[in-house]
Design a protein around this motif. Structure first.
Motif, short mmCIF file in Angstrom:
data_model
loop_
_atom_site.label_atom_id
_atom_site.label_comp_id
_atom_site.label_asym_id
_atom_site.label_seq_id
_atom_site.Cartn_x
_atom_site.Cartn_y
_atom_site.Cartn_z
N VAL A 105 0.88 -1.32 0.10
CA VAL A 105 -0.02 -0.05 -0.07
C VAL A 105 0.99 1.21 -0.03
O VAL A 105 2.03 1.24 0.48
N TYR A 157 -4.41 1.99 5.33
CA TYR A 157 -4.25 0.59 5.88
C TYR A 157 -3.07 0.39 6.44
O TYR A 157 -2.18 0.73 6.01
N VAL A 192 -7.44 -3.97 5.37
CA VAL A 192 -7.83 -4.01 3.95
C VAL A 192 -9.05 -4.84 3.84
O VAL A 192 -9.89 -4.54 3.00
N VAL A 218 -4.31 -0.95 -3.22
CA VAL A 218 -3.54 -2.22 -2.75
C VAL A 218 -2.80 -3.00 -3.91
O VAL A 218 -3.60 -2.85 -5.08
#
Length: 327
Positions: free
Chosen positions: A134, A140, A146, A205
């Motif tokens: 990330v 996150y 996530v 992500v």
């Protein structure tokens, strides 16, 4: 150690008494000329660097040059096909890896090869974890963050990869299945533009290899959340595995291994396995691999064969479950 000693004693006996060699065995002076390792990707990538490290070491052991020939294209299938069609005499080897060895044959109609039938496995060389990434400024902080957000917002999070059918995509699809989440895939033409959008926050992500991502992490631009392998990577020992972070048993490994054309004689297969294992046991080679973010594997040719069979099944199931198709 017993297996290695046995192989070593056999090799010494073979070379000391060539007249007693079994009929039909490889030439006693193997290699009597240069050996070529085909790398099915462009120069500078992990497989290319690894082939050159091993080739340099083996060249000194054999007293003959080990050449690296890059044959990139079509997800690694061009180089793989070239290796499969080479003579099964030990002078042409292939630096196989997850994509061209077990993914491309199941996705590309143009591949026209099956690594389980068209190659002789020699040895698994190194493993490379896929790291969940990330942006450093991302909200996150853990893998569970996530998962929690993806469950609250199904389909609204997105991840990137270097293209349909890439290892990064399949790793995430296996992760999504295990975590029970829906995260939208955005394929790119290569990993570089995916990194650009991850850094900019247009992606939330993604997974990619340690060697590819470590520079961004060290510079403070990205953050590792989890490693896809069963054990933590030496390149980032403080980062938990996906299994430790909440999905027990998760294990997806990017790997590299040496293959030869089908039909290689068993005694030459054993000889090559033995010599590549000696290279992997060398402290200097092991340190070089760790520097590259790779973990040495090694083991017998039969173990590598079983591993390839298992990988075929694992990624084949992921391809079907995610309905991944290539035009």
């Amino acid at each position: 150690m017993t297996v290695r000693r046995t192989l070593l004693k056999s090799a010494v006996f073979f070379f000391a008494f060539p007249a007693l060699a079994l009929a039909g065995s490889p030439e006693p002076s193997y290699p009597s000329r240069s050996v070529t390792i085909i790398v099915p990707f462009a120069p500078g990538q992990s497989g290319d660097i690894l082939a050159r490290v091993l080739g340099e070491w083996l060249g000194k052991l054999w007293g003959k040059p080990v050449l690296v020939e890059n044959k990139g294209g079509v997800g690694g299938s061009i180089g793989s096909i070239a290796a499969a069609h080479a003579a099964a005499d030990g002078y042409t080897l292939l630096m196989g890896s997850t994509g061209p060895t077990v993914i491309s044959p199941q996705l590309l109609k143009s591949a026209h090869y099956d690594s389980r039938k068209d190659f002789t496995p020699i040895i698994a060389v190194a493993g490379v974890p896929q790291m969940m990434l990330v942006a450093a400024k991302s909200k996150y902080k853990t893998m569970q963050d996530v998962i929690d957000d993806a469950k609250k917002n199904p389909g609204k999070l997105s991840y990137g990869s270097g293209g349909n059918g890439s290892l990064a995509q399949l790793t995430m699809e296996i992760f999504k299945h295990r975590a029970g989440v829906d995260i939208t895939h955005i394929p790119y033409k290569g990993a570089a533009p995916a990194y650009t959008d991850l850094l900019a926050g247009r992606l939330q992500v993604m997974f990619d290899t340690t060697p590819a991502a470590i520079g961004f992490v060290k510079s403070g631009q990205l953050r590792f959340l989890a490693a896809s392998t069963s054990k933590r990577t030496p390149a980032a020992p403080d980062v938990p595995t996906v299994s430790e972070a909440g999905l027990p048993g998760f294990n997806v490994l990017g790997w590299l291994g040496i293959l030869a054309p089908a039909g290689l004689k068993p005694e030459l297969q054993q000889r090559l396995n033995h010599d590549f294992q000696k290279a992997l046991d060398d402290p200097g080679v092991r340190q070089r691999l760790h520097t590259l973010g790779m973990t040495p594997i090694g083991g017998s040719a039969n173990e590598f064969k079983k591993f390839i069979d298992d990988e075929y099944e694992k990624f084949g199931s992921a391809i079907k479950a995610a309905n991944i198709r290539l035009e």
